[in-house]
Motif scaffolding. Structure first.
Motif, short mmCIF file in Angstrom:
data_model
loop_
_atom_site.label_atom_id
_atom_site.label_comp_id
_atom_site.label_asym_id
_atom_site.label_seq_id
_atom_site.Cartn_x
_atom_site.Cartn_y
_atom_site.Cartn_z
N ASP A 110 -14.72 69.74 84.86
CA ASP A 110 -13.87 70.06 86.12
C ASP A 110 -13.88 71.25 86.61
N PRO A 111 -14.56 71.71 87.80
CA PRO A 111 -14.58 73.02 88.37
C PRO A 111 -13.00 73.33 88.62
N ARG A 112 -12.22 72.36 88.95
CA ARG A 112 -10.95 72.49 89.22
C ARG A 112 -9.86 72.67 88.29
N PHE A 113 -10.18 72.68 86.92
CA PHE A 113 -9.58 72.53 85.86
C PHE A 113 -8.35 73.37 85.79
N TRP A 114 -8.19 74.57 86.56
CA TRP A 114 -7.25 75.54 86.03
C TRP A 114 -6.21 75.28 87.35
N GLY A 115 -6.67 74.63 88.38
CA GLY A 115 -5.60 74.39 89.26
C GLY A 115 -5.02 75.63 90.28
N GLU A 116 -3.80 75.68 90.36
CA GLU A 116 -3.10 77.05 90.79
C GLU A 116 -3.03 78.14 89.95
N TYR A 117 -3.33 78.13 88.85
CA TYR A 117 -3.23 79.02 87.80
C TYR A 117 -4.30 80.29 88.18
N ASN A 118 -3.81 81.43 88.02
CA ASN A 118 -4.61 82.59 87.96
C ASN A 118 -5.39 83.04 86.86
N ILE A 119 -6.78 83.29 87.18
CA ILE A 119 -7.73 83.21 85.80
C ILE A 119 -8.05 84.71 86.13
N ILE A 120 -8.88 85.14 85.14
CA ILE A 120 -9.70 86.40 85.35
C ILE A 120 -11.07 85.96 85.80
N GLU A 121 -11.52 86.52 86.80
CA GLU A 121 -12.89 85.93 87.15
C GLU A 121 -13.93 86.32 86.29
N PRO A 122 -14.73 85.12 85.87
CA PRO A 122 -15.69 85.38 84.63
C PRO A 122 -16.91 86.11 85.43
N GLU A 123 -17.42 86.98 84.31
CA GLU A 123 -18.46 87.85 84.75
C GLU A 123 -19.94 86.79 84.68
N LYS A 124 -20.99 87.37 85.20
CA LYS A 124 -21.92 86.60 85.64
C LYS A 124 -22.54 85.75 84.25
N SER A 125 -22.66 86.66 83.07
CA SER A 125 -23.21 85.88 81.97
C SER A 125 -22.18 84.82 81.33
N ILE A 126 -20.97 85.00 81.65
CA ILE A 126 -19.91 84.04 81.58
C ILE A 126 -20.06 82.76 82.54
N GLU A 127 -20.12 83.05 83.60
CA GLU A 127 -20.34 82.16 84.65
C GLU A 127 -21.51 81.34 84.39
N SER A 128 -22.40 82.16 83.78
CA SER A 128 -23.59 81.17 83.47
C SER A 128 -23.65 80.14 82.38
N ALA A 129 -22.73 80.66 81.32
CA ALA A 129 -22.59 79.94 80.31
C ALA A 129 -21.93 78.75 80.79
#
Length: 421
Positions: free
Chosen positions: A391-410
């Protein structure tokens, strides 16, 4: 019970023998998400760990390893502004209404202007005494209210450069006042995890501690894990060139263990606000040159035929001030191990990393209310659930640390795998 200074509290590494052959921008009814990147105005280099705070609120995030950030802004604050600050740079305020998607924010390096008093006081002041006085300030300049903090936590395991495990969670930290000795509590709100054991060969690495490991890097709340009456004489302290944060003078103190001390201790830098003597940040590492002793501090369990050697152990903690009171804001940990199997020609290198950022907080008075059903323990190993990645909207309104490119790819790879199954 808290461990002694010389027994490792952060991330006990458990090794077990195994028999086993997104970043997005959105607007919803109650918040708007904005993305951007913070860079050095002169060199265009990304500025890591930059504070991004919605003005006159406790809602915040930090930039990732590529200087990027994602901030979700509640509807009530869309007419406000965000403040951007980084150690050694001039702070900037940007109107939310004028903020452009994927905007590049350029911070100017702040010249360190030492006034006459600073020039006289700094060389004549004993660095060790300054650190001692800073640690004594916990009862006067740090938040002494029961506080409920919302935090985002991310934990990764890499074999060489490939992601083998990814865990993320939103937690509530029941933060005890700095002027007492009661331990903080952590409540799990949402979590997701995916581990690819095929990348771990026949070894499964598990991290014990989870978000507590990062919470315990709060040197002001938990000084006994690094600086105690017993360990202070074992360190050598000295002044480095001062810097600034939000245009305020910051002393920089270098510390390292004395040459005759064989016990693994720490070395690094402490950043201390010149006016208040508050610790604004600390960047430090464990001395792992003594392989046997440093290995004992991390390895909890392993097969007899395996030799595990820590290669690096790096830590960082940042503090933030609000209404004249300081509080824990962000920390990260990075551990690198070399794993040797006896009788095998090649070895494997694993890097275990975690970071946790406070994204919102509020005072809870007179006492904290905890949900006992979701409380974590310091020995916690995060659950294996991976459903949230679909679910790409899993976190909803919670703020998260933007994933780096390697994590985003994972994450994208996990989503593809889940879609196929």
């Amino acid at each position: 019970m808290r461990h002694s200074t010389f027994s490792r509290f952060i991330w006990t590494l458990a090794l077990f023998l195994m028999f086993a052959g997104t970043a997005f921008t959105q607007t919803e009814d109650n918040f708007k998400a904005i993305q951007g990147k913070v860079v050095d105005a002169d060199t265009n280099a990304p500025l890591i760990f930059t504070d991004i705070v919605i003005d006159k609120t406790n809602i915040s995030t930090v930039t990732n390893g590529q200087g990027e950030f994602l901030l979700k802004i509640p509807e009530a604050y869309l007419d406000g502004s965000i403040k951007i600050s980084h150690l050694g740079y001039e702070k900037m305020t940007v109107s939310i209404a004028s903020f452009e998607d994927n905007e590049k924010i350029k911070l100017k390096p702040a010249p360190t202007k030492l006034n006459e008093v600073s020039l006289i006081a700094l060389p004549n002041q004993d660095a060790r005494e300054l650190v001692i006085n800073t640690l004594k300030k916990k009862s006067s300049i740090y938040n002494n209210n029961n506080t409920l903090m919302t935090a985002f936590y991310r934990e990764t395991i890499k074999k060489r450069r490939k992601n083998a495990s990814l865990s993320e969670a939103v937690v509530k930290i029941h933060k005890q006042p700095y002027n007492n000795f009661r331990n903080d509590h952590i409540e799990l709100i949402k979590a997701r995890k995916k581990t690819d054991y095929s990348k771990l060969d026949t070894i499964a690495l598990k991290l014990q501690g989870g978000p507590f490991s990062n919470l315990y890097t709060d040197i002001i709340k938990y000084p006994e894990y690094i600086f105690t009456e017993e360990s202070m004489p074992m360190y050598q302290f000295s002044f480095d060139h001062p810097t600034t944060v939000n245009n305020d003078l910051v002393y920089v103190v270098d510390f390292k263990q004395k040459k005759h001390i064989s016990t693994p201790l720490y070395y690094g830098k402490l950043y201390i606000d010149a006016k208040t003597l508050a610790l604004t940040s600390a960047v430090y590492s464990l001395n792992v040159s003594n392989k046997d002793l440093s290995s004992q501090m991390f390895v909890r369990k392993k097969p007899r035929r395996v030799d595990v050697q820590p290669k690096e152990a790096n830590y960082r903690v940042n503090y933030r001030t609000q209404n004249g009171k300081w509080h824990y804001a962000y920390s990260n940990i990075s551990l690198t191990f070399k794993v040797n199997w006896k009788g095998k020609l090649f070895n494997s290198t694993y890097t275990l990393s975690s970071e946790m950022a406070i994204t919102d907080w509020k005072i809870k008075d007179p006492a904290l209310v905890r949900n006992k059903n979701t409380l974590l323990r310091p020995s916690t190993i995060l659950t294996e659930k991976a459903s949230g990645f679909s679910d790409p909207r899993f976190w909803g309104e919670y703020n998260i640390i933007e994933p780096e490119k390697s994590i985003e790819s994972a994450i994208k790879k996990i989503q593809r795998q889940l879609k196929r199954t």
